[in-house]
Design an enzyme around this catalytic site. Structure first.
Site, PDB file in Angstrom:
ATOM      1  N   SER A  11       0.818  -1.214   0.000  1.00 39.86           N
ATOM      2  CA  SER A  11       0.000   0.000   0.000  1.00 39.86           C
ATOM      3  C   SER A  11       0.853   1.266   0.000  1.00 39.86           C
ATOM      4  O   SER A  11       0.347   2.352  -0.269  1.00 39.86           O
ATOM      5  CB  SER A  11      -0.961   0.002   1.194  1.00 39.86           C
ATOM      6  OG  SER A  11      -0.233  -0.011   2.398  1.00 39.86           O
ATOM      7  N   SER A  12       2.134   1.152   0.292  1.00 33.71           N
ATOM      8  CA  SER A  12       2.979   2.350   0.345  1.00 33.71           C
ATOM      9  C   SER A  12       4.447   1.993   0.141  1.00 33.71           C
ATOM     10  O   SER A  12       4.811   0.817   0.032  1.00 33.71           O
ATOM     11  CB  SER A  12       2.809   3.024   1.718  1.00 33.71           C
ATOM     12  OG  SER A  12       3.250   2.139   2.738  1.00 33.71           O
ATOM     13  N   GLY A  15       7.324  -1.371  -1.136  1.00 31.22           N
ATOM     14  CA  GLY A  15       6.480  -2.442  -1.678  1.00 31.22           C
ATOM     15  C   GLY A  15       5.641  -1.957  -2.854  1.00 31.22           C
ATOM     16  O   GLY A  15       5.540  -2.638  -3.888  1.00 31.22           O
ATOM     17  N   TYR A 153      13.980  -2.919  16.532  1.00 29.45           N
ATOM     18  CA  TYR A 153      13.870  -3.068  15.067  1.00 29.45           C
ATOM     19  C   TYR A 153      15.072  -3.857  14.553  1.00 29.45           C
ATOM     20  O   TYR A 153      14.936  -4.814  13.790  1.00 29.45           O
ATOM     21  CB  TYR A 153      13.806  -1.684  14.419  1.00 29.45           C
ATOM     22  CG  TYR A 153      13.811  -1.700  12.909  1.00 29.45           C
ATOM     23  CD1 TYR A 153      12.673  -2.043  12.203  1.00 29.45           C
ATOM     24  CD2 TYR A 153      14.962  -1.367  12.194  1.00 29.45           C
ATOM     25  CE1 TYR A 153      12.672  -2.053  10.808  1.00 29.45           C
ATOM     26  CE2 TYR A 153      14.977  -1.371  10.813  1.00 29.45           C
ATOM     27  CZ  TYR A 153      13.827  -1.714  10.122  1.00 29.45           C
ATOM     28  OH  TYR A 153      13.840  -1.726   8.745  1.00 29.45           O
TER      29      TYR A 153
HETATM   30  P1  NAD Z   1       6.245   1.644   4.674  1.00 24.41           P
HETATM   31  O1  NAD Z   1       5.714   1.829   6.032  1.00 24.41           O
HETATM   32  O2  NAD Z   1       5.867   2.615   3.608  1.00 24.41           O
HETATM   33  O3  NAD Z   1       5.881   0.182   4.119  1.00 24.41           O
HETATM   34  C1  NAD Z   1       5.654  -0.931   4.920  1.00 24.41           C
HETATM   35  C2  NAD Z   1       4.402  -1.606   4.428  1.00 24.41           C
HETATM   36  O4  NAD Z   1       4.181  -2.809   5.183  1.00 24.41           O
HETATM   37  C3  NAD Z   1       3.182  -0.716   4.621  1.00 24.41           C
HETATM   38  O5  NAD Z   1       2.448  -0.671   3.426  1.00 24.41           O
HETATM   39  C4  NAD Z   1       2.412  -1.396   5.724  1.00 24.41           C
HETATM   40  O6  NAD Z   1       1.027  -1.218   5.622  1.00 24.41           O
HETATM   41  C5  NAD Z   1       2.815  -2.837   5.493  1.00 24.41           C
HETATM   42  N1  NAD Z   1       2.544  -3.695   6.657  1.00 24.41           N
HETATM   43  C6  NAD Z   1       2.818  -3.456   7.968  1.00 24.41           C
HETATM   44  N2  NAD Z   1       2.346  -4.462   8.724  1.00 24.41           N
HETATM   45  C7  NAD Z   1       1.775  -5.359   7.879  1.00 24.41           C
HETATM   46  C8  NAD Z   1       1.111  -6.604   8.054  1.00 24.41           C
HETATM   47  N3  NAD Z   1       0.917  -7.128   9.266  1.00 24.41           N
HETATM   48  N4  NAD Z   1       0.654  -7.264   6.959  1.00 24.41           N
HETATM   49  C9  NAD Z   1       0.824  -6.738   5.723  1.00 24.41           C
HETATM   50  N5  NAD Z   1       1.425  -5.559   5.499  1.00 24.41           N
HETATM   51  C10 NAD Z   1       1.894  -4.878   6.562  1.00 24.41           C
HETATM   52  O7  NAD Z   1       7.820   1.591   4.818  1.00 24.41           O
HETATM   53  P2  NAD Z   1       8.948   1.076   3.781  1.00 24.41           P
HETATM   54  O8  NAD Z   1      10.133   1.888   4.056  1.00 24.41           O
HETATM   55  O9  NAD Z   1       8.436   0.995   2.400  1.00 24.41           O
HETATM   56  O10 NAD Z   1       9.227  -0.393   4.345  1.00 24.41           O
HETATM   57  C11 NAD Z   1       9.241  -1.565   3.556  1.00 24.41           C
HETATM   58  C12 NAD Z   1      10.305  -2.526   4.063  1.00 24.41           C
HETATM   59  O11 NAD Z   1      11.578  -1.939   3.873  1.00 24.41           O
HETATM   60  C13 NAD Z   1      10.193  -2.839   5.556  1.00 24.41           C
HETATM   61  O12 NAD Z   1      10.425  -4.220   5.763  1.00 24.41           O
HETATM   62  C14 NAD Z   1      11.309  -2.015   6.163  1.00 24.41           C
HETATM   63  O13 NAD Z   1      11.791  -2.596   7.349  1.00 24.41           O
HETATM   64  C15 NAD Z   1      12.338  -2.058   5.061  1.00 24.41           C
HETATM   65  N6  NAD Z   1      13.353  -0.984   5.114  1.00 24.41           N
HETATM   66  C16 NAD Z   1      12.977   0.339   5.116  1.00 24.41           C
HETATM   67  C17 NAD Z   1      13.963   1.322   5.176  1.00 24.41           C
HETATM   68  C18 NAD Z   1      13.621   2.794   5.215  1.00 24.41           C
HETATM   69  O14 NAD Z   1      14.494   3.603   5.546  1.00 24.41           O
HETATM   70  N7  NAD Z   1      12.402   3.206   4.883  1.00 24.41           N
HETATM   71  C19 NAD Z   1      15.307   0.955   5.207  1.00 24.41           C
HETATM   72  C20 NAD Z   1      15.660  -0.386   5.171  1.00 24.41           C
HETATM   73  C21 NAD Z   1      14.662  -1.347   5.122  1.00 24.41           C
END
Ligand code: NAD
Length: 313
Positions: A11-12, A15, A153
């Site tokens: 959704s955001s 992903g 985390y």
């Molecule tokens: P984000 O919050 O935009 O995306 C995370 C997504 O996971 C959201 O759409 C949320 O609704 C979904 N989600 C959460 N709980 C859920 C559940 N129980 N079932 C299904 N969906 C669920 O943030 P992002 O940065 O796009 O994060 C995506 C991945 O990247 C995560 O695993 C995060 O740990 C990883 N990550 C992010 C960063 C950063 O700086 N943003 C850095 C390294 C890794």
């Protein structure tokens, strides 16, 4: 034929971008099943995807924290056939440990660790039968290196790295690939919002020094690092596409070359002293200049270290 790709948390952020990048592949090589907890949040994805929705892109509801939801989702995929599983869903958690309840910590583990385990358990038996498949996991630099005030985390991502490092060996025997993607900071809409919220919060029960180190030392340098070296979700989506299109995908894939020297420190000194002291100095002695220091580190380390990063282009 087309490869069936199932992605969690679309959704955001990252992903969403991976789903759009794969569904708009010029050669139409992917049939993308973009999943999200709540289909009411589908508009942003559909807007970004344009006319590929209903063609190379479809949606399914999936909550990685629910056994039932995971089973139902995979059962509703034709023949339960998934070629590529991309575990992206994840949640962050920031702040002094004294202020975080065990319940909150468990919620993070239920998403970041058990969420991935649930998905792999559901999809792996069919991949094993077919002797083919690729499982990708969105880890983080924080899956390889601890970062102050991101304790829980980091722990959840380390847990997943350990789980996957172990699984990769038996999966290889079944011709199933497993790849971790380890981004550094990525600009998603939640990042600044979360930091602003956290800065405003009060931390009852936490001593004044800790709060000061968190709010006045850690937060400004963290915001500085995001601004100076953050990548975009597009960058990470391109890296992910590269990983799944590689003939011999690597197990670990750091996406930000500024972090390769940092991660190398812990393997250069197995006692951990080098890592802990470097981070201590970065935070408490360089603070607001942290990103400059990290850039110098990158410049000083040989280019072979940098080349080990997977780049978006
Ligand atoms: P984000 O919050 O935009 O995306 C995370 C997504 O996971 C959201 O759409 C949320 O609704 C979904 N989600 C959460 N709980 C859920 C559940 N129980 N079932 C299904 N969906 C669920 O943030 P992002 O940065 O796009 O994060 C995506 C991945 O990247 C995560 O695993 C995060 O740990 C990883 N990550 C992010 C960063 C950063 O700086 N943003 C850095 C390294 C890794």
């Amino acid at each position: 034929g087309q490869k069936v790709v199932l992605i969690t948390g679309c959704s955001s952020g990252i992903g969403l971008r991976i789903a759009v990048t794969l569904a708009t592949d010029e050669k139409k090589r992917y049939h993308v099943i973009a999943t999200m907890r709540d289909l009411k949040k589908k508009d942003k994805l559909l807007e970004a995807a344009g006319d590929v929705y209903g063609k190379t892109l479809m949606l399914l509801p999936l909550d990685v924290c629910s056994d039932e939801s995971v089973r139902q989702c995979i059962n509703s995929v034709k023949d339960r056939h998934i070629d590529i599983l991309i575990n992206n869903a994840g949640v962050g958690l920031l702040g002094p440990v004294e202020s975080i309840s065990i319940e909150e910590m468990k919620r993070v583990f239920d998403t970041n660790f058990f969420g991935v385990v649930r998905m792999i358990k559901e999809v792996m038996p069919d991949m094993k039968k077919r002797r083919s498949g690729h499982i990708v996991v969105m880890s983080s630099v924080m899956g390889l290196q601890g970062v102050v005030f991101n304790d829980v985390y980091t722990a959840s991502k380390f847990a997943m790295e350990g789980f996957c490092e172990s699984m990769a060996v038996q999966l290889l025997k079944f011709n199933i690939r497993l790849s971790m993607i380890e981004p550094g900071p990525v600009h998603t809409e939640f990042e600044t919002k979360m930091m602003e919220e956290v800065a405003k919060m009060e931390y009852p029960g936490v001593d004044a020094d800790t709060i000061r180190y968190f709010k006045d030392v850690y937060l400004p340098s963290s915001i500085d690092i995001f601004e100076a070296m953050g990548q975009t979700p597009e960058d990470i989506a391109k890296c992910t596409k590269k990983v799944i299109e590689s003939d011999s995908p690597r197990f670990r894939n750091l996406t930000n070359s500024l972090y390769t020297p940092i991660v190398a420190l812990k393997y250069a000194d197995e006692t951990g002293g080098l890592s802990v002291n470097t981070f201590y100095n970065l935070l408490f002695n360089f603070g607001p200049l942290m990103h400059i220091t990290m850039n110098i580190l990158k410049c000083l380390t040989c280019s072979c270290l940098r080349r080990r990063t997977i780049s978006p282009d």
